[in-house]
Motif scaffolding. Sequence first.
Motif, short mmCIF file in Angstrom:
data_model
loop_
_atom_site.label_atom_id
_atom_site.label_comp_id
_atom_site.label_asym_id
_atom_site.label_seq_id
_atom_site.Cartn_x
_atom_site.Cartn_y
_atom_site.Cartn_z
N PRO A 118 2.15 21.46 -25.93
CA PRO A 118 1.69 21.51 -24.53
C PRO A 118 0.33 20.86 -24.34
O PRO A 118 0.10 20.18 -23.33
CB PRO A 118 1.65 23.02 -24.23
CG PRO A 118 2.66 23.61 -25.16
CD PRO A 118 2.56 22.80 -26.42
N GLU A 119 -0.56 21.05 -25.31
CA GLU A 119 -1.91 20.46 -25.20
C GLU A 119 -1.84 18.93 -25.26
O GLU A 119 -2.52 18.23 -24.49
CB GLU A 119 -2.80 20.98 -26.32
CG GLU A 119 -3.11 22.47 -26.26
CD GLU A 119 -1.96 23.35 -26.72
OE1 GLU A 119 -1.99 24.56 -26.43
OE2 GLU A 119 -1.02 22.82 -27.38
N ALA A 120 -1.02 18.41 -26.18
CA ALA A 120 -0.87 16.96 -26.29
C ALA A 120 -0.23 16.38 -25.04
O ALA A 120 -0.63 15.31 -24.55
CB ALA A 120 -0.04 16.62 -27.53
N LEU A 121 0.75 17.08 -24.49
CA LEU A 121 1.41 16.60 -23.27
C LEU A 121 0.43 16.56 -22.11
O LEU A 121 0.45 15.62 -21.30
CB LEU A 121 2.60 17.49 -22.94
CG LEU A 121 3.45 17.05 -21.74
CD1 LEU A 121 4.05 15.67 -21.97
CD2 LEU A 121 4.55 18.07 -21.47
N ASP A 122 -0.44 17.56 -22.01
CA ASP A 122 -1.46 17.56 -20.95
C ASP A 122 -2.39 16.36 -21.09
O ASP A 122 -2.72 15.69 -20.11
CB ASP A 122 -2.28 18.85 -21.01
CG ASP A 122 -1.51 20.06 -20.51
OD1 ASP A 122 -0.46 19.87 -19.86
OD2 ASP A 122 -1.95 21.20 -20.78
N ALA A 123 -2.82 16.08 -22.33
CA ALA A 123 -3.71 14.94 -22.56
C ALA A 123 -3.02 13.62 -22.23
O ALA A 123 -3.62 12.72 -21.63
CB ALA A 123 -4.18 14.94 -24.02
N LEU A 124 -1.76 13.50 -22.60
CA LEU A 124 -1.01 12.28 -22.31
C LEU A 124 -0.78 12.10 -20.82
O LEU A 124 -0.85 10.98 -20.29
CB LEU A 124 0.33 12.31 -23.05
CG LEU A 124 0.25 12.06 -24.56
CD1 LEU A 124 1.54 12.47 -25.24
CD2 LEU A 124 -0.04 10.58 -24.83
N THR A 125 -0.52 13.19 -20.12
CA THR A 125 -0.31 13.13 -18.68
C THR A 125 -1.56 12.64 -17.97
O THR A 125 -1.50 11.81 -17.05
CB THR A 125 0.11 14.51 -18.13
OG1 THR A 125 1.33 14.91 -18.78
CG2 THR A 125 0.34 14.45 -16.63
N GLU A 126 -2.70 13.14 -18.41
CA GLU A 126 -3.96 12.68 -17.81
C GLU A 126 -4.21 11.21 -18.11
O GLU A 126 -4.63 10.45 -17.23
CB GLU A 126 -5.12 13.53 -18.35
CG GLU A 126 -6.46 13.17 -17.74
CD GLU A 126 -7.58 14.07 -18.20
OE1 GLU A 126 -8.74 13.82 -17.82
OE2 GLU A 126 -7.31 15.03 -18.95
N ALA A 127 -3.94 10.80 -19.35
CA ALA A 127 -4.20 9.40 -19.73
C ALA A 127 -3.19 8.44 -19.11
O ALA A 127 -3.50 7.26 -18.93
CB ALA A 127 -4.14 9.28 -21.25
N ALA A 128 -2.01 8.93 -18.76
CA ALA A 128 -0.95 8.05 -18.26
C ALA A 128 -1.29 7.41 -16.92
O ALA A 128 -0.71 6.40 -16.54
CB ALA A 128 0.36 8.81 -18.15
N GLY A 129 -2.24 8.01 -16.18
CA GLY A 129 -2.67 7.42 -14.92
C GLY A 129 -1.74 7.69 -13.76
O GLY A 129 -1.86 7.05 -12.71
#
Length: 235
Positions: A118-129
């Motif tokens: 879940p933490e990695a998915l949150d970081a990726l969602t933020e970075a995805a733009g």
Amino acid sequence: MRNATAFQPGPSASTPVQRPSSLVDDVYGAIYAQLMALKIAPGARITVDSLARELAVSQTPIREALGRLEGEGLVIKTHLVGYSAAPQITRDRFEDLYELRLRLEPYAAGRAAAKMTPEALDALTEAAGVMARRNGGADERVRYSQFARQDAEFHDLIVGLAGNALIRESLAHLHTHFHIFRLMFHARVTQEALEEHERILAAFAAADVAAAEAAMREHIERSRDRLRPAFEALP
């Protein structure tokens, strides 16, 4: 391909930056945005004096910012000549780069899906733009340059999560996203990429290895096809 002409901003191009806590960061951001939006053309000379006048700062932050951009492959410093924007990527290198990406990044996306948290998915969602679509009030040139950096971060995080340090270092060394985004300054480049990022995120959320690989492969192939027309006008 744009000719290597000297960059000399006219009176209407004057856009002095403010002076908050990190002046160098702001100067860096202003020059970076001009490079990504092709306001400073590939191969064009960059004169420190001209930038200092345009941004209403001293030469020191200009030189520091140019040094950072040199490290990212966007600026070249030549002894006794000075600074210039990096030349545009060639058609052959473009095709080689995408072939490399198609061999490495779908595999990395699958590995990342298998390790998703879940933490990695949150970081990726933020970075995805994906939230950038709502930033309609921002200057288009700024949005474009910001998304180029977000795109680089998004792909780097995926490869990092996959756990192969050599793949990550190899792709980072190529400064892939900075160079390909300079090929074409167009809203379609970001809009369609955002939609593709959402499909990759959906596969990650489901921890679906096959879907993540397929979504990444489709994203890279479509990115290649979007940018290929940039070479059609070349002799």
